[in-house]
Write a protein that holds these residues in place. Structure first.
Motif, mmCIF file in Angstrom:
data_model
loop_
_atom_site.group_PDB
_atom_site.id
_atom_site.type_symbol
_atom_site.label_atom_id
_atom_site.label_comp_id
_atom_site.label_asym_id
_atom_site.label_seq_id
_atom_site.Cartn_x
_atom_site.Cartn_y
_atom_site.Cartn_z
ATOM 1 N N UNK A 96 0.965 -1.306 0.096
ATOM 2 C CA UNK A 96 0.270 0.079 -0.036
ATOM 3 C C UNK A 96 0.982 1.025 -0.311
ATOM 4 N N UNK A 97 1.805 1.393 1.046
ATOM 5 C CA UNK A 97 2.582 2.070 1.159
ATOM 6 C C UNK A 97 3.005 2.550 -0.349
ATOM 7 N N UNK A 98 3.507 1.816 -1.496
ATOM 8 C CA UNK A 98 4.355 1.914 -2.913
ATOM 9 C C UNK A 98 3.451 2.327 -3.424
ATOM 10 N N UNK A 99 2.196 2.680 -3.944
ATOM 11 C CA UNK A 99 1.597 3.224 -4.872
ATOM 12 C C UNK A 99 1.229 3.915 -6.144
ATOM 13 N N UNK A 100 3.023 3.924 -6.372
ATOM 14 C CA UNK A 100 3.542 4.532 -8.451
ATOM 15 C C UNK A 100 4.056 3.362 -8.730
ATOM 16 N N UNK A 101 3.556 3.029 -9.792
ATOM 17 C CA UNK A 101 5.083 3.203 -10.409
ATOM 18 C C UNK A 101 5.296 3.775 -11.465
ATOM 19 N N UNK A 102 6.953 3.728 -11.334
ATOM 20 C CA UNK A 102 8.136 5.187 -11.517
ATOM 21 C C UNK A 102 8.997 4.834 -12.207
ATOM 22 N N UNK A 103 9.427 5.207 -13.160
ATOM 23 C CA UNK A 103 10.470 5.135 -14.235
ATOM 24 C C UNK A 103 11.232 6.271 -14.185
ATOM 25 N N UNK A 104 12.565 6.710 -14.289
ATOM 26 C CA UNK A 104 13.502 7.962 -13.333
ATOM 27 C C UNK A 104 14.697 7.469 -14.731
ATOM 28 N N UNK A 105 14.668 8.604 -15.485
ATOM 29 C CA UNK A 105 15.701 8.900 -16.213
ATOM 30 C C UNK A 105 17.105 9.035 -15.437
ATOM 31 N N UNK A 106 17.254 9.224 -14.269
ATOM 32 C CA UNK A 106 18.753 9.426 -14.177
ATOM 33 C C UNK A 106 19.111 7.872 -13.299
ATOM 34 N N UNK A 107 18.253 6.218 -13.096
ATOM 35 C CA UNK A 107 18.935 6.042 -12.186
ATOM 36 C C UNK A 107 18.469 4.431 -13.691
ATOM 37 N N UNK A 108 17.467 5.019 -14.753
ATOM 38 C CA UNK A 108 16.976 3.776 -15.677
ATOM 39 C C UNK A 108 16.598 3.204 -15.308
ATOM 40 N N UNK A 109 15.129 3.078 -13.666
ATOM 41 C CA UNK A 109 14.423 1.806 -13.110
ATOM 42 C C UNK A 109 13.738 1.826 -13.555
ATOM 43 N N UNK A 110 12.738 1.613 -13.473
ATOM 44 C CA UNK A 110 11.427 1.285 -13.623
ATOM 45 C C UNK A 110 11.077 0.316 -11.724
ATOM 46 N N UNK A 111 10.755 1.061 -10.658
ATOM 47 C CA UNK A 111 10.047 0.064 -9.655
ATOM 48 C C UNK A 111 8.516 0.528 -8.890
ATOM 49 N N UNK A 112 8.019 -0.204 -8.001
ATOM 50 C CA UNK A 112 7.195 0.770 -7.144
ATOM 51 C C UNK A 112 7.572 1.753 -6.162
ATOM 52 N N UNK A 113 7.274 3.136 -5.935
ATOM 53 C CA UNK A 113 7.331 4.094 -5.196
ATOM 54 C C UNK A 113 6.471 4.462 -4.318
ATOM 55 N N UNK A 114 6.931 5.062 -3.199
ATOM 56 C CA UNK A 114 5.821 6.499 -3.355
ATOM 57 C C UNK A 114 5.578 7.562 -3.553
ATOM 58 N N UNK A 115 6.421 8.287 -3.974
ATOM 59 C CA UNK A 115 6.160 9.756 -4.692
ATOM 60 C C UNK A 115 7.893 8.974 -6.018
ATOM 61 N N UNK A 116 7.109 9.875 -6.589
ATOM 62 C CA UNK A 116 7.800 9.536 -8.334
ATOM 63 C C UNK A 116 8.519 10.766 -8.883
ATOM 64 N N UNK A 117 9.559 11.626 -8.629
ATOM 65 C CA UNK A 117 9.948 13.021 -9.499
ATOM 66 C C UNK A 117 11.144 13.095 -9.688
#
Length: 118
Positions: A96-117
């Motif tokens: 429940x705490x990780x409700x965003x599916x996120x990709x960040x260009x800085x890391x190139x990683x896709x993961x479930x996170x709480x915030x995505x900026x």
């Protein structure tokens, strides 16, 4: 006999939870869309040394044929865009705490996170 079958059918519906299964299927589709957009963003960056100001640019530059229909959020700061992120709010998160599916260009990683900026 009909009453027993009705009780069994209700029990099966409770056990499989169709709403949760539908939400999991939508999440799987959106995760695929995030991966597809991320690949197109990386291809665009390789060619242009910056990320596009919006996702529609990926279609006009022919990195994508069509923009996926999932409600993916693209975050790109103004100016020379060298650090961006993609996010999708999961309908059925595993945690429940990780409700965003996120990709960040800085890391190139896709993961479930709480915030995505970026």
């Amino acid at each position: 006999v009909i009453a027993i079958l009705g009780i069994l059918a209700a029990g099966v519906l409770v056990a499989i939870n169709p709403v949760q299964k539908i939400n999991q299927a939508k999440d799987a589709n959106a995760k695929s869309d995030v991966g597809q957009i991320a690949t197109a963003l990386q291809a665009y960056f390789t060619t242009n040394s910056v990320y596009p100001p919006d996702l529609n640019t990926l279609v006009t530059n022919k990195e994508l044929k069509v923009l996926p229909t999932s409600s993916v959020t693209y975050t790109a700061p103004a100016g020379a865009v060298t650090d961006v992120s993609l996010s999708y709010t999961l309908l059925a998160p595993a945690v429940a705490a990780s409700d965003k599916w996120c990709w960040k260009s800085a890391t190139g990683v896709t993961a479930a996170l709480t915030t995505c900026a970026p």
